[in-house]
Design a protein around this motif. Sequence first.
Motif, short mmCIF file in Angstrom:
data_model
loop_
_atom_site.label_atom_id
_atom_site.label_comp_id
_atom_site.label_asym_id
_atom_site.label_seq_id
_atom_site.Cartn_x
_atom_site.Cartn_y
_atom_site.Cartn_z
N LEU A 84 -12.00 3.18 5.62
CA LEU A 84 -11.96 4.63 5.83
C LEU A 84 -10.85 5.32 5.05
O LEU A 84 -10.90 6.53 4.84
CB LEU A 84 -11.78 4.94 7.32
N VAL A 85 -9.84 4.57 4.64
CA VAL A 85 -8.67 5.18 3.99
C VAL A 85 -9.05 5.96 2.73
O VAL A 85 -8.58 7.09 2.53
CB VAL A 85 -7.60 4.11 3.71
N PRO A 86 -9.87 5.40 1.82
CA PRO A 86 -10.25 6.21 0.64
C PRO A 86 -10.92 7.53 1.01
O PRO A 86 -10.76 8.53 0.30
CB PRO A 86 -11.21 5.28 -0.12
N ALA A 111 -9.58 11.21 -0.04
CA ALA A 111 -10.44 12.14 -0.78
C ALA A 111 -10.72 13.42 -0.02
O ALA A 111 -11.35 14.33 -0.56
CB ALA A 111 -11.75 11.44 -1.13
N GLY A 112 -10.26 13.50 1.23
CA GLY A 112 -10.52 14.68 2.04
C GLY A 112 -11.91 14.70 2.64
O GLY A 112 -12.35 15.73 3.19
N ASP A 113 -12.61 13.57 2.59
CA ASP A 113 -13.96 13.49 3.14
C ASP A 113 -13.93 13.41 4.67
O ASP A 113 -14.91 13.74 5.32
CB ASP A 113 -14.66 12.25 2.56
N LEU A 114 -12.80 12.96 5.22
CA LEU A 114 -12.64 12.87 6.67
C LEU A 114 -11.45 13.72 7.09
O LEU A 114 -10.44 13.80 6.39
CB LEU A 114 -12.40 11.42 7.10
N LEU A 143 0.91 6.91 6.90
CA LEU A 143 -0.30 7.03 7.72
C LEU A 143 -1.15 8.19 7.22
O LEU A 143 -0.69 9.33 7.13
CB LEU A 143 0.09 7.26 9.18
N LYS A 144 -2.41 7.91 6.93
CA LYS A 144 -3.34 8.92 6.44
C LYS A 144 -4.37 9.36 7.47
O LYS A 144 -4.98 10.41 7.32
CB LYS A 144 -4.07 8.40 5.19
N GLY A 145 -4.57 8.55 8.52
CA GLY A 145 -5.53 8.93 9.53
C GLY A 145 -5.59 7.90 10.64
O GLY A 145 -5.16 6.75 10.48
N THR A 146 -6.08 8.33 11.80
CA THR A 146 -6.24 7.44 12.95
C THR A 146 -7.67 7.53 13.45
O THR A 146 -8.35 8.55 13.27
CB THR A 146 -5.27 7.80 14.09
N THR A 147 -8.13 6.47 14.10
CA THR A 147 -9.49 6.43 14.61
C THR A 147 -9.57 5.46 15.78
O THR A 147 -8.69 4.60 15.94
CB THR A 147 -10.47 5.97 13.51
N THR A 192 0.81 -1.22 0.00
CA THR A 192 0.00 0.00 0.00
C THR A 192 0.84 1.26 0.00
O THR A 192 2.03 1.25 0.33
CB THR A 192 -0.93 0.02 1.22
N GLU A 193 0.17 2.35 -0.36
CA GLU A 193 0.74 3.69 -0.22
C GLU A 193 -0.07 4.52 0.76
O GLU A 193 0.18 5.72 0.92
CB GLU A 193 0.75 4.39 -1.58
N ALA A 194 -1.04 3.88 1.42
CA ALA A 194 -1.90 4.62 2.36
C ALA A 194 -2.46 3.67 3.40
O ALA A 194 -3.02 2.63 3.05
CB ALA A 194 -3.04 5.31 1.61
N ILE A 195 -2.30 4.02 4.67
CA ILE A 195 -2.82 3.18 5.74
C ILE A 195 -3.65 4.01 6.71
O ILE A 195 -3.44 5.22 6.86
CB ILE A 195 -1.70 2.46 6.53
N GLY A 196 -4.61 3.35 7.34
CA GLY A 196 -5.34 3.93 8.46
C GLY A 196 -5.03 3.12 9.70
O GLY A 196 -4.76 1.91 9.62
N LEU A 197 -5.07 3.76 10.85
CA LEU A 197 -4.67 3.12 12.09
C LEU A 197 -5.81 3.19 13.10
O LEU A 197 -6.28 4.28 13.44
CB LEU A 197 -3.42 3.81 12.66
N ALA A 198 -6.26 2.02 13.58
CA ALA A 198 -7.29 1.94 14.61
C ALA A 198 -6.64 1.72 15.96
O ALA A 198 -5.76 0.86 16.10
CB ALA A 198 -8.27 0.81 14.30
#
Length: 406
Positions: A371-373, A377-380, A147-151, A117-123
């Motif tokens: 959630l990564v897409p 996309a800037g939706d989150l 890392l693109k976002g955490t939740t 991948t080139e993009a990950i999300g972290l829970a």
Amino acid sequence: MLWSRKSEPVYDRIRAVGLDLTASRVRAEALGSKCRPLVLDEPETELPLFIAGERRVPVVGRAAVALCRRLPHVVCANFLASLNQPREWKIGRHTLTAEMALGLIFETIRKPVLGETEAIGLALPAYLAPAQVTQMAATAHRAKLPLKGTTVGALALVADNAASLLRGSPPSSVRPWAEWVVPLRSEPRPAAVVVVVDVDECALSAVLVQVNPDRVKIAAAAAWPRLAHKIWKDRLLDAVADRCVRLCRRDPRDSAEAEQSLYDQLDNALDRCRAGQRISLTIRTAHWFQDILLQPEEFESYCHTLSRLAGESIRDFIHGSGLLEPPAVVWLTDAAGRLPGLVGALHANTSEATAIEVLPPHAVAAATAALVPRWLAGDLPRTHLDNVIPLELPTALTPHAQPGAK
């Protein structure tokens, strides 16, 4: 004769990977045409958050777990909740802080993750403080993880299944806690409440999430360190050791090798207990051995005090949240669902209108990958999602799309 070199197939890297990180382990799920787990600790998909320092280079994962009872003084574990705190582990020739330990974990998983991948999300667990989440994100970036976002893991999980919850139908991946129990289902509803129960080396935790057509929101969260995963395993190990003493007058805790061997068998024993199968444990030393056969009911009896306390604690947590109606469902993660007697205790301490269901191991990681897409996309927002996740209109039941609407 002309020779041509056959070109090697080229595969695009998966664009999204979800990481599910707890104080016990990390899992990764790749999102493509279908979700699939990544191998993080060959040949296993889970990488335990254990680090051993007996060698010149620290050892991470199952190799460190294999020393946690035999050489506990050289093993670092349960460090996640100590992020951003002045605590150190002196293990062998190494001295680690929680940030350094987490950095070793991220370095270990970097190669298999970047290969996909080139993009990950972290829970992450809900019990982490904002400063700890910030420290974790900084550690991931230093390890060159994209890392693109955490939740909060429970929040991502409920957001991913919001449409099913509002329709009053379960996601296909979950299962009732017992085969002979038919979960109660209500009619499609304008809102729902879900409780997600998890356990790791730090604590047993519960998160209450409200589901609305346009968003999911955390209404309450709690954690009980006295009911951490390690406490349950310690109780089982002591009970089996006491049984061994009664059978042959030998105590496996007197031998580091025997205690480690018994500890290593507990995960498989927990799986067999959950499946209702007989449990077989073998204790061997250089001078004696003993085979121990146990029924699932005996395993549950060993943990009865813990399961009763857990059921009552979660019951009080739900009652104290001020809900007007009982939750639609209580979801247990795979780790929580393996604790002997816990699902039965929850069934006894929740309303008959509340379904009790166990999630598959990949559920949180797959929900985070979804959630990564939206982050890309800037939706989150790129801030830590620890309270609210807005739902996408095609997924959520909007007022115009609710069942029966005209």
